[in-house]
Design an enzyme around this catalytic site. Structure first.
Site, PDB file in Angstrom:
ATOM      1  CG  HIS A 129     -28.294  43.425 -95.099  1.00  0.00           C
ATOM      2  ND1 HIS A 129     -27.616  42.858 -96.153  1.00  0.00           N
ATOM      3  CD2 HIS A 129     -28.431  42.438 -94.172  1.00  0.00           C
ATOM      4  CE1 HIS A 129     -27.362  41.590 -95.881  1.00  0.00           C
ATOM      5  NE2 HIS A 129     -27.837  41.309 -94.677  1.00  0.00           N
ATOM      6  CG  HIS A 179     -27.646  53.803 -88.111  1.00  0.00           C
ATOM      7  ND1 HIS A 179     -28.440  54.376 -89.085  1.00  0.00           N
ATOM      8  CD2 HIS A 179     -26.378  53.868 -88.565  1.00  0.00           C
ATOM      9  CE1 HIS A 179     -27.680  54.783 -90.076  1.00  0.00           C
ATOM     10  NE2 HIS A 179     -26.419  54.479 -89.797  1.00  0.00           N
ATOM     11  CG  HIS A 198     -29.178  40.577 -89.703  1.00  0.00           C
ATOM     12  ND1 HIS A 198     -30.163  39.814 -90.285  1.00  0.00           N
ATOM     13  CD2 HIS A 198     -28.243  40.712 -90.660  1.00  0.00           C
ATOM     14  CE1 HIS A 198     -29.850  39.526 -91.527  1.00  0.00           C
ATOM     15  NE2 HIS A 198     -28.691  40.060 -91.788  1.00  0.00           N
ATOM     16  CD  GLU A 242     -30.665  40.238 -96.248  1.00  0.00           C
ATOM     17  OE1 GLU A 242     -31.492  39.956 -95.370  1.00  0.00           O
ATOM     18  OE2 GLU A 242     -29.854  39.426 -96.716  1.00  0.00           O
ATOM     19  CB  CYS A 245     -25.870  35.508 -92.956  1.00  0.00           C
ATOM     20  SG  CYS A 245     -25.790  36.317 -94.561  1.00  0.00           S
ATOM     21  CG  HIS A 288     -24.069  40.493 -92.043  1.00  0.00           C
ATOM     22  ND1 HIS A 288     -24.474  39.412 -91.251  1.00  0.00           N
ATOM     23  CD2 HIS A 288     -25.003  40.591 -93.021  1.00  0.00           C
ATOM     24  CE1 HIS A 288     -25.576  38.890 -91.754  1.00  0.00           C
ATOM     25  NE2 HIS A 288     -25.930  39.590 -92.827  1.00  0.00           N
TER      26      HIS A 288
END
Length: 150
Positions: free
Chosen positions: A31, A75, A16, A136, A25, A29
């Site tokens: 998680h 994904h 995201h 997260e 952020c 990137h």
């Protein structure tokens, strides 16, 4: 009969970017999310029912969460639909990538609200969503509780 809470955990990988954010952020990137889903209900008391003694079959809960959350978000890359990353999103889509254009900023807080609605809508009437925990990172998570939202 007593109300019992049961929890099933899920893992998925999602990318995201936070549009307008003033830190790292804002960049694309990802998680390794961990989602804990807790439901509450009474165990089935009918001894002729194949699910006797269960609040809900863990397999049935897994099916709901996989269909509504894991299969869609695993994904995938999630962007706010109004992001300036829209050109990147469209390019990724044109190349066959899984991109979700959300109505919300894709923070853990907003994602857990979205997940609560999607899961809650699929549960049988006698089972209620009690809580969700969306982790997260190893040290950061968002939680949703029905008692805080009724």
């Amino acid at each position: 009969m007593a109300n019992i809470r049961i929890t099933k955990q899920f893992n998925f990988e999602t990318g995201h970017a936070l549009y307008g954010y003033d830190g790292k952020c804002r960049n694309v990137h990802g998680h390794s999310y961990k989602l804990s889903v807790t439901v509450i209900g009474q165990p089935i008391t009918d001894s002729s029912n194949v699910k006797w003694g269960m609040v809900i079959d863990f397999g049935d809960l897994k099916k709901i969460v996989k269909e509504e959350i894991v299969d869609k978000f695993d994904h995938a890359t999630v962007f706010n639909k109004n992001t300036p990353h829209i050109e990147l999103a469209n390019e990724l889509i044109s190349r066959g990538h899984n991109v979700i254009l959300a109505e919300y900023q894709p923070t853990s807080e907003n994602m857990v609200i979205d997940f609560a609605k999607k899961i809650g809508d699929r549960l049988p009437d006698n089972i209620k969503l009690h809580s969700l925990k969306l982790q997260e990172t190893d040290t950061s998570y968002a939680e949703w509780y029905a008692s805080d939202n009724s």
